[in-house]
Design an enzyme around this catalytic site. Structure first.
Site, PDB file in Angstrom:
ATOM      1  N   CYS A  17      70.309 -15.726 -24.326  1.00 27.21           N
ATOM      2  CA  CYS A  17      69.407 -14.723 -23.722  1.00 27.21           C
ATOM      3  C   CYS A  17      70.117 -13.428 -23.328  1.00 27.21           C
ATOM      4  CB  CYS A  17      68.660 -15.320 -22.539  1.00 27.21           C
ATOM      5  SG  CYS A  17      67.585 -16.640 -23.084  1.00 27.21           S
ATOM      6  N   HIS A  37      54.846  -3.909 -27.321  1.00 26.88           N
ATOM      7  CA  HIS A  37      55.700  -3.336 -28.381  1.00 26.88           C
ATOM      8  C   HIS A  37      56.750  -2.391 -27.813  1.00 26.88           C
ATOM      9  CE1 HIS A  37      52.666  -5.178 -30.863  1.00 26.88           C
ATOM     10  NE2 HIS A  37      53.499  -5.069 -31.882  1.00 26.88           N
ATOM     11  N   GLU A  56      56.852 -16.886 -20.973  1.00 28.74           N
ATOM     12  CA  GLU A  56      57.820 -16.170 -21.803  1.00 28.74           C
ATOM     13  C   GLU A  56      57.887 -16.808 -23.191  1.00 28.74           C
ATOM     14  OE1 GLU A  56      61.624 -14.328 -20.195  1.00 28.74           O
ATOM     15  OE2 GLU A  56      62.380 -15.953 -21.445  1.00 28.74           O
TER      16      GLU A  56
HETATM   17  N1  LIG Z   1      64.216 -19.090 -15.232  1.00 28.40           N
HETATM   18  C1  LIG Z   1      64.393 -18.412 -16.399  1.00 28.40           C
HETATM   19  N2  LIG Z   1      65.171 -18.943 -17.358  1.00 28.40           N
HETATM   20  C2  LIG Z   1      65.346 -18.290 -18.517  1.00 28.40           C
HETATM   21  C3  LIG Z   1      64.692 -17.060 -18.755  1.00 28.40           C
HETATM   22  C4  LIG Z   1      63.882 -16.519 -17.715  1.00 28.40           C
HETATM   23  O1  LIG Z   1      63.278 -15.425 -17.837  1.00 28.40           O
HETATM   24  N3  LIG Z   1      63.754 -17.221 -16.568  1.00 28.40           N
HETATM   25  N4  LIG Z   1      64.830 -16.454 -19.961  1.00 28.40           N
HETATM   26  C5  LIG Z   1      65.526 -16.993 -20.952  1.00 28.40           C
HETATM   27  C6  LIG Z   1      65.514 -16.392 -22.334  1.00 28.40           C
HETATM   28  O2  LIG Z   1      64.887 -15.121 -22.326  1.00 28.40           O
HETATM   29  C7  LIG Z   1      64.905 -17.298 -23.472  1.00 28.40           C
HETATM   30  O3  LIG Z   1      64.335 -16.516 -24.529  1.00 28.40           O
HETATM   31  C8  LIG Z   1      63.829 -18.243 -23.081  1.00 28.40           C
HETATM   32  O4  LIG Z   1      64.409 -19.464 -22.759  1.00 28.40           O
HETATM   33  P1  LIG Z   1      64.399 -20.841 -23.610  1.00 28.40           P
HETATM   34  O5  LIG Z   1      63.340 -21.738 -23.057  1.00 28.40           O
HETATM   35  O6  LIG Z   1      65.803 -21.353 -23.585  1.00 28.40           O
HETATM   36  O7  LIG Z   1      63.958 -20.334 -25.064  1.00 28.40           O
HETATM   37  P2  LIG Z   1      63.885 -21.105 -26.451  1.00 28.40           P
HETATM   38  O8  LIG Z   1      63.713 -20.097 -27.520  1.00 28.40           O
HETATM   39  O9  LIG Z   1      65.049 -22.026 -26.607  1.00 28.40           O
HETATM   40  O10 LIG Z   1      62.553 -21.942 -26.314  1.00 28.40           O
HETATM   41  P3  LIG Z   1      61.972 -23.100 -27.265  1.00 28.40           P
HETATM   42  O11 LIG Z   1      60.589 -23.331 -26.728  1.00 28.40           O
HETATM   43  O12 LIG Z   1      62.843 -24.307 -27.118  1.00 28.40           O
HETATM   44  O13 LIG Z   1      61.984 -22.557 -28.669  1.00 28.40           O
HETATM   45  C9  LIG Z   1      66.359 -18.182 -20.730  1.00 28.40           C
HETATM   46  N5  LIG Z   1      66.134 -18.827 -19.482  1.00 28.40           N
END
Ligand SMILES: Nc1nc2c(c(=O)[nH]1)N=C([C@H](O)[C@H](O)COP(=O)(O)OP(=O)(O)OP(=O)(O)O)CN2
Length: 139
Positions: free
Chosen positions: A23, A68, A130
């Site tokens: 991230c 966007h 997200e």
């Molecule tokens: N508490 C938070 N944890 C994380 C955030 C956040 O905003 N708050 N953001 C991220 C990253 O932006 C990431 O894109 C999202 O996390 P993650 O679940 O690890 O994403 P994946 O693409 O692996 O999700 P899948 O559903 O497994 O494809 C990280 N953590």
């Protein structure tokens, strides 16, 4: 009390400065925002608020600012300026890292009260996805 929720979706890029894993890289999400209004009484039509009004007011702001676009920490201005110079877009900066938590807090505390200032209902909760599997809620 009755609650009424409208879902609004938008696409935006961000990165989390200091994140130890992926991230920290610039990447995008299809965010899903759920905005919940409540009131003790319904209006003459039997509504807390028209779903269409929740959508139009919130979506107008989202389309102008987030959709966007790229949402960055103010400390990430070098990256933001580079993108803006290249694409001409108006980067949206937060005072903190653009995590789902900080984006949701910014909407609930700084933006939504101004958008719905004259309303007969209150915005009591927002939920921000997200990813389809990860979301935050601010009450
Ligand atoms: N508490 C938070 N944890 C994380 C955030 C956040 O905003 N708050 N953001 C991220 C990253 O932006 C990431 O894109 C999202 O996390 P993650 O679940 O690890 O994403 P994946 O693409 O692996 O999700 P899948 O559903 O497994 O494809 C990280 N953590």
């Amino acid at each position: 009390m009755v609650e009424c929720t409208r879902r609004i979706e938008f696409d935006a890029g961000h990165r989390v400065i200091g994140h130890k894993h992926k991230c920290k890289h610039l990447h995008g999400h299809r965010y899903v925002l759920e905005i919940t209004a409540s009131s003790e009484e319904l209006d003459d039509l039997g509504m807390v608020v028209d779903f269409g009004e929740l959508k139009s007011v919130m979506k107008e702001w989202i389309d102008l600012n987030f959709d966007h676009n790229v949402i960055l920490h103010a400390d990430d201005e070098n990256l933001g300026s580079f993108i803006a110079n290249y694409t001409g877009q108006n980067i949206y900066y937060l005072k903190a890292n653009p995590t789902a938590e900080n984006i949701a807090l910014h909407l609930k505390i700084d933006i939504i009260p101004k958008l719905f200032i004259k309303s007969s209902f209150q915005i009591i909760k927002i939920k921000l996805f997200e990813t389809p599997n990860a979301f935050v809620e601010v009450m």
